[in-house]
Design a protein around this motif. Sequence first.
Motif, PDB file in Angstrom:
ATOM      1  N   GLY A 389       0.874  -1.115   0.322  1.00  0.00           N
ATOM      2  CA  GLY A 389       0.247   0.251  -0.458  1.00  0.00           C
ATOM      3  C   GLY A 389       0.994   1.102   0.383  1.00  0.00           C
ATOM      4  N   ILE A 392      -1.205   7.722  -2.397  1.00  0.00           N
ATOM      5  CA  ILE A 392      -1.022   8.730  -4.038  1.00  0.00           C
ATOM      6  C   ILE A 392      -2.171   9.839  -3.370  1.00  0.00           C
ATOM      7  CG2 ILE A 392      -1.051   6.823  -5.396  1.00  0.00           C
ATOM      8  CD1 ILE A 392      -3.738   6.600  -5.653  1.00  0.00           C
ATOM      9  N   THR A 396      -5.790   9.450  -0.318  1.00  0.00           N
ATOM     10  CA  THR A 396      -6.177   7.663  -1.541  1.00  0.00           C
ATOM     11  C   THR A 396      -4.859   7.445  -1.126  1.00  0.00           C
ATOM     12  OG1 THR A 396      -7.198   9.080  -3.296  1.00  0.00           O
ATOM     13  CG2 THR A 396      -6.471   7.531  -3.859  1.00  0.00           C
ATOM     14  N   GLU A 398      -2.888   3.770  -3.292  1.00  0.00           N
ATOM     15  CA  GLU A 398      -3.514   2.330  -3.928  1.00  0.00           C
ATOM     16  C   GLU A 398      -2.884   0.911  -3.417  1.00  0.00           C
ATOM     17  OE1 GLU A 398      -2.719   3.274  -8.423  1.00  0.00           O
ATOM     18  OE2 GLU A 398      -0.593   2.516  -7.364  1.00  0.00           O
ATOM     19  N   ASP A 400      -1.269  -2.143  -5.270  1.00  0.00           N
ATOM     20  CA  ASP A 400      -1.109  -2.950  -5.885  1.00  0.00           C
ATOM     21  C   ASP A 400      -1.971  -2.745  -7.425  1.00  0.00           C
ATOM     22  OD1 ASP A 400       1.229  -4.454  -4.945  1.00  0.00           O
ATOM     23  OD2 ASP A 400      -0.228  -6.341  -3.924  1.00  0.00           O
ATOM     24  N   GLY A 401      -2.043  -1.189  -7.562  1.00  0.00           N
ATOM     25  CA  GLY A 401      -3.049  -0.964  -8.902  1.00  0.00           C
ATOM     26  C   GLY A 401      -4.157  -0.601  -8.260  1.00  0.00           C
ATOM     27  N   THR A 402      -5.311  -1.158  -7.319  1.00  0.00           N
ATOM     28  CA  THR A 402      -5.364  -0.754  -6.298  1.00  0.00           C
ATOM     29  C   THR A 402      -6.043   0.895  -5.876  1.00  0.00           C
ATOM     30  OG1 THR A 402      -7.240  -3.061  -6.899  1.00  0.00           O
ATOM     31  CG2 THR A 402      -8.209  -1.324  -5.705  1.00  0.00           C
ATOM     32  N   ARG A 403      -7.120   1.654  -5.982  1.00  0.00           N
ATOM     33  CA  ARG A 403      -7.517   2.798  -5.917  1.00  0.00           C
ATOM     34  C   ARG A 403      -8.298   2.470  -4.563  1.00  0.00           C
ATOM     35  NH1 ARG A 403      -6.136   8.418  -7.797  1.00  0.00           N
ATOM     36  NH2 ARG A 403      -7.816   9.647  -6.544  1.00  0.00           N
ATOM     37  N   GLU A 405     -10.532   5.107  -1.658  1.00  0.00           N
ATOM     38  CA  GLU A 405     -10.446   6.463  -1.130  1.00  0.00           C
ATOM     39  C   GLU A 405     -10.586   5.804   0.349  1.00  0.00           C
ATOM     40  OE1 GLU A 405      -9.961   9.214  -2.344  1.00  0.00           O
ATOM     41  OE2 GLU A 405      -9.970   8.792  -4.282  1.00  0.00           O
TER      42      GLU A 405
END
Length: 748
Positions: A389, A392, A396, A398, A400-403, A405
């Motif tokens: 983790g 960003i 927020t 991220e 491994d590519g998953t966003r 909130e």
Amino acid sequence: MKKSRVILLVAVLVTVTVGFFFLPLRQWFTQLEGHVQSLGTLGPAVVVAAYVLCTVLLIPASIITLGAGTIFGLKTGFIVVVIGANLGALCSFLLARTFLREQVARRARENSKFRFLDEAIGRQGFKMVLLTRLSPIFPFILLNYFLGLTAVRTGAYVLANLFGMLPATFLLVYIGAAARDAIGAPTDASADFYQQILKYVGLLATIAVVVMVTRMARRALREQSQEGSTVAGKPRFDPNYRPAAFDEMTIAGDSYDQKLIENCHPPGWVNPKPAGKYNLIVIGAGTAGLVSAAGAAKLGAKVALIERNLMGGDCLNVGCVPSKAVIRAARAVIDSRNGAEFGVYSNSPSVMNFAAAMERMRRLRAGISAHDSADRFRKLGVDVYIGNGRFIGPSTIEVDGTRLEFSRAVIATGARAAELPIAGLADAGYCTNETIFTLTELPRRMVVIGAGPVGCELAQSFQRFGCQVTVITDGAQILPKEDHDAAVVLRQRMNREGVRIITRGIIQQVSSNGSGKRVSVATDGTTHEVECDAILVSVGRKPNLEGLELDIAGVDYTSRGVVVDSRLRTTNPRVYAAGDVCSRYKFTHAADAMARIVIANALFLARRKVTDLVIPWCTYTDPEVAHVGYYENEARAAGFNVATITESLTDVDRALLDGEDEGFARVHYDNKTGRILGGTLVARHAGEMINELTLAMVAKHSVSVLSSTIHPYPTQAEVWRKIGDAYMFTRLTPPVKKVFERWLMWRR
């Protein structure tokens, strides 16, 4: 947010300026007095409201104070002014605390001198507010706002403000009431009498404030110099770092390690798909992270938990759980060897099966791991993400590519063993707490670098297993942070068991050859070499901050970890931190307590402070060394009039019967009030016994409570009662004893 604060400040300044130079304030006060008299029973409420408004707008309200005495008389006028003045002061205090305190605290954190001074004002808040209120040189209306910018607690401020303003308030109301009712003797003489008293009280209070501020400033400078080596800049980290424990956990290759990994880092785990904004995202699944996630989820929050390594963190995998299993096995070894003392003899020599002891540890650890498993937390309603983790944005994350909130987030990534820049150490190879528990064969000889809690615990355990252990520390004693007498007791025990301890030793280099490793140590100007087969490095902890991208989130950090305030907020008000990554107390139970504070503050707008916690700790050697609260030197530096009572376990019957009389209990207390400030316990079961003293401190009890607490006989915990009894006898001064003697003589 900053713009609104500037507008508010400008509005206040304009209001004050207009009020002082352009408005007919005295005439208005006269008109107000006449209007209040016509209101009857509503009059006191109007005066209270006017007082609050004047105080908030920085308008001196002395005329209202006099007027209250004139309108309502001494008794009612005094009550009205006390209520109005305190409500107004509290409103001013809370305005400054809400809108400007965070900026001041942030500036203080950037300057260690002012940070220590700010913390000192917080500790001495009640005295500071009380004395400044009594002193005539400090303007009250400005002081309310100024104190709101400091670390003074709200409760301490309210009480001190109430008591501190009573003398001057009484005088002004008295003058107003005397003008109306001609109270007592001639008004001028009475007022002059009270003014003389207030003058001397104010002079003493002013001197006391100056002395207190001077002492706090000196202490701040002293603590700043002790901090010394703090790195001002932000440290550089390896973004690809991963704790060694995960990669090397399968060295044993048995089913227990496989079960552990299946629970805490499932190979086939599929991360969930985020559905909307989370109330709380927790980065790190050690103790602080698990408690934060589980507690928030049980209260109904939508929670995400992120872990890149093994869930359970250090405590489960490479810390508390495996180390205590190893320590217990080592204790069984020494008990079997000492059986003859209790009349127990063995026909065969004691043989230690190190591999079996380590297998037991892995079996128990694997069983406990179910409590920290990914599957269990998924069933609790937590979205568990296995991966890296990173922030960003300010709100927020991220994975491994998953966003993801969030409304609030918690950094709970923990810490790891610190590295040592010793020539040849990395090439020769060494263990830390992350790898020592993967051993399946007992080393014949071991060097332990560092004599802190972990170093001493494992040094004694491996010596008991049959390994020849040498401990090397650059300090003058083992357990350098503990009471000197406690360290002496433990060192004597370790020496008797065969552990070689080298103090003030500076390691020059480490080399290896076919037969083992060689450690070159300089002591007292001479260098000698220590041969060994394994090296354990235990010299402190380093925060896990790699790859988090804290700068993007606006979260400040240093080489010591994430920077937080007393409520565990970072410089990003949406992000909190808990546990080893931000705390000086690197303990599982401290991380647990901090996580509970985070849940309350982050999700429910509470204002709980980590500085209010009473945190005990224990080094699980034999005997154990436990402590809670202040050490004596710390208590004196904090301004307490410290007294100390020590009782030896040789005077405790159960300790003698158990053959565990090696140790003592020590309590430090305030000689003025008897309040317990801290204590140290050296005993075989000190970790279990320290809790009685901790509870007494949490309840803010006097040492006398230890005397009035009944213990089952015989127990080793009776040592606390002996300390309580000793304290009670200190209260029996010669004059008191004479009174008792005369009373008893009269009763004969």
